[in-house]
Design a protein around this motif. Structure first.
Motif, PDB file in Angstrom:
ATOM      1  N   GLU A 167     -77.856 -15.450 -10.659  1.00 37.45           N
ATOM      2  CA  GLU A 167     -78.299 -16.657 -11.105  1.00 37.45           C
ATOM      3  C   GLU A 167     -77.589 -18.144 -10.305  1.00 37.45           C
ATOM      4  O   GLU A 167     -78.188 -18.783  -9.414  1.00 37.45           O
ATOM      5  N   CYS A 179     -79.562 -19.868  -7.393  1.00 40.69           N
ATOM      6  CA  CYS A 179     -81.179 -19.975  -7.518  1.00 40.69           C
ATOM      7  C   CYS A 179     -81.618 -21.724  -8.250  1.00 40.69           C
ATOM      8  O   CYS A 179     -82.773 -21.457  -8.440  1.00 40.69           O
ATOM      9  N   ARG A 219     -88.847 -21.057 -11.929  1.00 35.92           N
ATOM     10  CA  ARG A 219     -88.776 -19.678 -12.165  1.00 35.92           C
ATOM     11  C   ARG A 219     -90.520 -18.927 -12.005  1.00 35.92           C
ATOM     12  O   ARG A 219     -90.539 -18.402 -11.193  1.00 35.92           O
ATOM     13  N   ASP A 251     -87.426 -12.455  -9.778  1.00 33.10           N
ATOM     14  CA  ASP A 251     -86.398 -13.020 -10.219  1.00 33.10           C
ATOM     15  C   ASP A 251     -85.666 -12.336  -9.359  1.00 33.10           C
ATOM     16  O   ASP A 251     -84.239 -11.999  -8.979  1.00 33.10           O
ATOM     17  N   CYS A 303     -83.368 -13.896  -6.187  1.00 40.91           N
ATOM     18  CA  CYS A 303     -81.608 -14.061  -6.862  1.00 40.91           C
ATOM     19  C   CYS A 303     -81.277 -13.038  -5.132  1.00 40.91           C
ATOM     20  O   CYS A 303     -80.232 -13.358  -4.150  1.00 40.91           O
TER      21      CYS A 303
END
Length: 424
Positions: free
Chosen positions: A83, A88, A102, A231, A235
């Motif tokens: 990440e 990210c 997040r 997530d 990514c």
């Protein structure tokens, strides 16, 4: 001496990656062998990863990059590290700031997925579409295996965007069912559906490109190593920003063609004899290397070694401003810099790029990795290749036998040689 012994007895470093990503028993004989093993003092371990964060969770990015470049990432923390490598999160962010971002992204993904589910009920159902559900003019195709086919028998005509999206769904399904099927992980229908969902949502988000073959190969490792689906989606979205140009195609050209042309230019500079030989075999434009660049060496390395190669390349290309550049969508317009504080946090390859004087020298490391693969087979290509079929055969023989770290090291050497020749 006692400390060294403790390192080598550290259970974290004794883990076999093949046990983390097990291969189906019936595929073990044919699957490429894994070369990567976590190494004490080289591989970024879970303990070292924790130590690289201060009390507020801010990451020592230079320390992370240095360790990843030396020996990759331990299998148990790949998701967290990737990440950062893919931009990210801002390396200057705290744990609390990352948690907030997040959660925002997870909510955003759920909204996107809900929208897709409204257009086709298969999304999020745990199933995968493998048959067309719609004609090119937007008429439904009755398919007893499709949950979403019933809802399209009535209602207002579909927009062009929705038709375009729904036309890709079965192709995503066909590719998902072929992706990494040697892994035990994909014996689970839920895991197949998760990969399909991520790609289906991405296809809706990126309407200009939609879905193209090869994306499932790029998304699969990310879907596996990141526990939360949202997530994994973000990514993958970050990875696609890096390679998105490869999938842009028109009636006259394919995006990756530009990189193949650049590869040809590099080989002509650093190895004119091999370049001329390939040209004489009608290998101009280096189309035989298309697959390597399109799916980032997924066929040339084992599953584990591909992930190792990727994180090596990403760490070598890392720029501490990557997060802000991606957020502002300016990742292709970075400026050169002599700022030592910035250069110190950059990967080896990125540092050279930033120090270079000409913008045209910004070539992805993956292109130089392909050049290193060709150079490694120089003698065989010159001595045995009598036609393009021979070139393809010789390159296919390397499947599973490449050393990721060696390939990256030699790619950096070719890059250095190429830069010197450009300057001269």
């Amino acid at each position: 001496m006692r400390l060294l012994a403790c390192c080598y007895n550290d259970p974290e470093m004794q883990i076999d990656p093949d046990t983390v990503y097990p291969i189906r028993p019936d595929c073990r004989d044919d699957a490429p062998k894994t070369r990567f093993k976590p190494r004490p003092g080289l591989t970024l371990s879970p303990k070292r990863w924790k130590l690289l964060h201060n009390d507020e969770g801010v990451l020592d990015i230079a320390g992370m990059i240095k360790r990843v470049q030396r020996g990759g990432v331990h299998p148990t923390i790949k998701g967290e590290v990737w990440e950062f490598l893919l931009g990210c999160y801002d390396p200057k962010s705290t744990t609390e700031q990352r948690n907030q971002l997040r959660q925002q992204r997870r909510l955003e993904y759920e909204k996107l997925k809900t929208k897709c589910r409204e257009m086709d009920a298969t999304v999020g159902s745990g199933r995968v579409i493998t048959m067309p559900v719609i004609t090119e003019d937007g008429q439904p195709i009755e398919d007893p295996n499709s949950v979403g086919s019933e809802q399209q028998t009535s209602g207002a005509p579909l927009s062009k965007e929705v038709i375009q999206w729904k036309l890709t769904l079965h192709q995503i399904g066909l590719d998902v069912n072929r992706t990494d099927r040697v892994l035990v992980y994909y014996e689970s229908q839920a895991n197949l559906a998760r990969l399909w969902d991520i790609l289906a949502v991405y296809s809706w988000v990126d309407k200009d490109i939609g879905y193209c073959q090869g994306m499932s190969d790029l998304c699969s490792p990310i879907s596996i190593i990141l526990e939360h689906e949202a997530d994994a989606f973000w990514c993958f979205e970050r990875l696609m920003r890096r390679v998105r140009g490869n999938f842009i195609s028109t009636s006259t050209s394919i995006g990756v063609r530009a990189q193949l042309t650049t590869l040809s230019t590099i080989m002509k500079s650093v190895d004119p004899k091999l370049h001329e030989h390939l040209e004489n075999l009608d290998g101009g434009e280096y189309l035989f290397a298309f697959r390597m660049l399109m799916v980032l060496f997924r066929r040339e390395f084992s599953f584990v070694d591909t992930m190792y190669l990727w994180e090596l390349m990403w760490s070598m290309e890392y720029n501490p401003n990557l997060f802000s550049m991606l957020e502002s969508d300016s990742c292709t317009s970075r400026a050169t810099t002599k700022d030592e504080s910035v250069l110190r946090q950059c990967g080896k390859f990125e540092r050279k790029i930033l120090q270079a004087a000409k913008k045209e020298e910004e070539i992805p490391l993956s292109v130089f990795v392909v050049a290193s693969v060709l150079e490694a087979r120089n003698k065989k290509l010159l001595g045995e290749a009598k036609g393009l079929d021979d070139v393809v055969k010789i390159l296919n023989e390397i499947t599973g036998s490449l050393d990721a770290k060696k390939a990256c090291r030699e790619a950096l050497q070719i890059h250095e040689k190429y830069l010197n020749m450009v300057k001269a």
